[in-house]
Design a protein around this motif. Structure first.
Motif, PDB file in Angstrom:
ATOM      1  N   HIS A   1      -6.698  -8.033   8.210  1.00  0.00           N
ATOM      2  CA  HIS A   1      -6.710  -9.050   7.153  1.00  0.00           C
ATOM      3  C   HIS A   1      -6.138  -8.408   5.898  1.00  0.00           C
ATOM      4  O   HIS A   1      -6.495  -7.278   5.552  1.00  0.00           O
TER       5      HIS A   1
ATOM      6  N   VAL B   1      -9.598   0.204  -2.920  1.00  0.00           N
ATOM      7  CA  VAL B   1      -8.654  -0.745  -2.329  1.00  0.00           C
ATOM      8  C   VAL B   1      -7.938  -1.534  -3.437  1.00  0.00           C
ATOM      9  O   VAL B   1      -6.711  -1.478  -3.553  1.00  0.00           O
TER      10      VAL B   1
ATOM     11  N   VAL C   1      -6.102  -8.725   2.033  1.00  0.00           N
ATOM     12  CA  VAL C   1      -6.925  -9.399   1.030  1.00  0.00           C
ATOM     13  C   VAL C   1      -6.085 -10.085  -0.050  1.00  0.00           C
ATOM     14  O   VAL C   1      -6.575 -10.965  -0.757  1.00  0.00           O
ATOM     15  N   VAL C   2      -4.806  -9.725  -0.136  1.00  0.00           N
ATOM     16  CA  VAL C   2      -3.919 -10.389  -1.102  1.00  0.00           C
ATOM     17  C   VAL C   2      -3.365 -11.676  -0.498  1.00  0.00           C
ATOM     18  O   VAL C   2      -3.332 -12.721  -1.144  1.00  0.00           O
TER      19      VAL C   2
ATOM     20  N   PHE D   1      -9.605  10.134   4.868  1.00  0.00           N
ATOM     21  CA  PHE D   1     -10.904   9.490   5.102  1.00  0.00           C
ATOM     22  C   PHE D   1     -12.030  10.533   5.090  1.00  0.00           C
ATOM     23  O   PHE D   1     -13.112  10.276   4.567  1.00  0.00           O
TER      24      PHE D   1
ATOM     25  N   GLY E   1     -10.782  -3.385   3.215  1.00  0.00           N
ATOM     26  CA  GLY E   1     -10.010  -2.133   3.192  1.00  0.00           C
ATOM     27  C   GLY E   1     -10.870  -1.018   3.751  1.00  0.00           C
ATOM     28  O   GLY E   1     -11.023   0.043   3.153  1.00  0.00           O
TER      29      GLY E   1
ATOM     30  N   TYR F   1       0.844  -1.195   0.000  1.00  0.00           N
ATOM     31  CA  TYR F   1       0.000   0.000   0.000  1.00  0.00           C
ATOM     32  C   TYR F   1       0.881   1.248   0.000  1.00  0.00           C
ATOM     33  O   TYR F   1       1.810   1.355   0.806  1.00  0.00           O
TER      34      TYR F   1
HETATM   35  C1  LIG Z   1      -7.675   4.805  -0.021  1.00  0.00           C
HETATM   36  S1  LIG Z   1      -8.047   3.926   1.453  1.00  0.00           S
HETATM   37  C2  LIG Z   1      -9.816   3.670   1.288  1.00  0.00           C
HETATM   38  C3  LIG Z   1     -10.478   3.420   2.627  1.00  0.00           C
HETATM   39  C4  LIG Z   1     -12.001   3.170   2.549  1.00  0.00           C
HETATM   40  N1  LIG Z   1     -12.292   1.989   1.744  1.00  0.00           N
HETATM   41  C5  LIG Z   1     -12.720   4.379   1.991  1.00  0.00           C
HETATM   42  O1  LIG Z   1     -13.117   4.367   0.819  1.00  0.00           O
HETATM   43  O2  LIG Z   1     -12.865   5.367   2.754  1.00  0.00           O
HETATM   44  C6  LIG Z   1      -7.428   2.278   1.099  1.00  0.00           C
HETATM   45  C7  LIG Z   1      -7.553   1.319   2.294  1.00  0.00           C
HETATM   46  O3  LIG Z   1      -7.195  -0.002   1.833  1.00  0.00           O
HETATM   47  C8  LIG Z   1      -6.402  -0.620   2.819  1.00  0.00           C
HETATM   48  N2  LIG Z   1      -5.592  -1.665   2.182  1.00  0.00           N
HETATM   49  C9  LIG Z   1      -4.489  -1.497   1.415  1.00  0.00           C
HETATM   50  N3  LIG Z   1      -4.004  -2.683   1.011  1.00  0.00           N
HETATM   51  C10 LIG Z   1      -4.811  -3.637   1.556  1.00  0.00           C
HETATM   52  C11 LIG Z   1      -4.816  -5.064   1.527  1.00  0.00           C
HETATM   53  N4  LIG Z   1      -3.873  -5.743   0.862  1.00  0.00           N
HETATM   54  N5  LIG Z   1      -5.808  -5.727   2.186  1.00  0.00           N
HETATM   55  C12 LIG Z   1      -6.746  -5.034   2.881  1.00  0.00           C
HETATM   56  N6  LIG Z   1      -6.790  -3.674   2.944  1.00  0.00           N
HETATM   57  C13 LIG Z   1      -5.830  -2.987   2.294  1.00  0.00           C
HETATM   58  C14 LIG Z   1      -5.576   0.531   3.383  1.00  0.00           C
HETATM   59  O4  LIG Z   1      -5.015   0.220   4.637  1.00  0.00           O
HETATM   60  C15 LIG Z   1      -6.619   1.650   3.446  1.00  0.00           C
HETATM   61  O5  LIG Z   1      -7.340   1.659   4.653  1.00  0.00           O
END
Ligand SMILES: C[S@@+](CC[C@H](N)C(=O)[O-])C[C@H]1O[C@@H](n2cnc3c(N)ncnc32)[C@H](O)[C@@H]1O
Length: 258
Positions: free
Chosen positions: A88, A108, A90-91, A17, A46, A4
């Motif tokens: 968690h 995400v 997701v990958v 956010f 995410g 990320y």
């Molecule tokens: C741009 S933010 C969007 C947060 C929320 N979904 C929103 O729209 O307000 C991206 C989010 O994805 C999470 N994220 C990044 N890589 C991820 C992964 N491999 N698995 C799960 N979450 C992940 C980040 O930690 C972050 O909280």
């Protein structure tokens, strides 16, 4: 190690956010159109600060469940009888179940170089008839602003920022092919909605552009962006005469065939 691009420990994520919350009504509309309601079992991936997860928990009520996951859950509190928060990736991690009524992720998968394989796993984690709703920014949509001076000052930083994202595996054009990704996997009733909002310099939401660039500033400077260009970019975002479209948010939903 996850890839990320933004540092979740950075307090400026609060600004990210808050800015993204301007799209909550669109996400709620896409989710409502997918039919989410009492008793549904949902997975919010995410989840960030959990705004959508809490909305889903209200919507599914005491007979339903919402699992809100993220690689870093520090921004989310509010575990309760309906909403469960869990770390968690997701990958990397196994999907937590294979019978979800709804799986939702906003902004995400665009960050994940393995996004195609992730969609495969999400489809397999739905019950037959379950809904997948993915929402992503179309980062290739050009900035739309009237003034050529404003455009030059914006692009001087924004284009290198997009280059930085691309180099880190972010799918700048992923939103554009999302609907076809759903069709390719046999999802039915594929529905696409797009929303752009007009942002004005000085408004709270436009700070998304600022926080993104601030968090990547050292890479941009190394790529040849000057300190002066960064200063001009930040000033532009505070200038009430500057208006620009947000990135268009593309929301796609589909149903796993029964
Ligand atoms: C741009 S933010 C969007 C947060 C929320 N979904 C929103 O729209 O307000 C991206 C989010 O994805 C999470 N994220 C990044 N890589 C991820 C992964 N491999 N698995 C799960 N979450 C992940 C980040 O930690 C972050 O909280």
């Amino acid at each position: 190690m996850n890839q990320y691009v933004f540092d979740n420990a950075d307090p400026r994520n609060r600004t990210r956010f808050d800015s993204l919350a301007v799209f909550d009504p669109d996400s709620h509309a896409a989710l409502a159109a997918a039919g989410v309601g009492p008793g549904w079992k949902c997975w919010e991936i995410g989840c960030g600060d959990g705004g959508i997860g809490r909305w889903l928990a209200d919507r599914v009520g005491p007979g339903g469940s919402v699992l809100a996951t993220d690689i870093d859950t520090r921004w989310l509190s509010g575990d309760g009888p309906v909403l469960t928060v869990r770390e968690h990736d997701v990958v990397r991690d196994e999907p937590p179940a294979t019978d979800f009524d709804l799986i939702h992720a906003r902004l995400v998968l665009i960050h994940l170089p393995q996004r195609h394989a992730v969609v495969d796993r999400l489809v397999s984690s739905l019950r037959p008839g379950g809904k997948l709703v993915l929402e992503e920014f179309d980062l290739e949509h050009p900035l739309t602003t009237r003034s050529t001076t404003h455009r030059a000052a914006f692009d001087a930083v924004h284009l290198p920022f997009l280059r930085f994202l691309r180099a880190r595996g972010v799918g700048l054009d992923w939103a554009r092919s999302l609907a076809e990704e759903f069709v390719d996997r046999g999802l039915r009733d594929v529905d696409v909605r797009t929303r752009t909002v007009l942002w004005r310099g000085g408004a709270d939401e436009i700070r998304l552009y600022r926080v993104n660039v601030e968090q990547a500033a050292e890479h941009l400077l190394a790529d040849g962006v000057s300190t002066r260009q960064l200063t001009d970019f930040y000033a532009l975002l505070d200038n009430p005469e500057f208006t620009a479209w947000s990135h268009p948010l593309v929301s796609v939903s589909g149903t796993r065939p029964v």
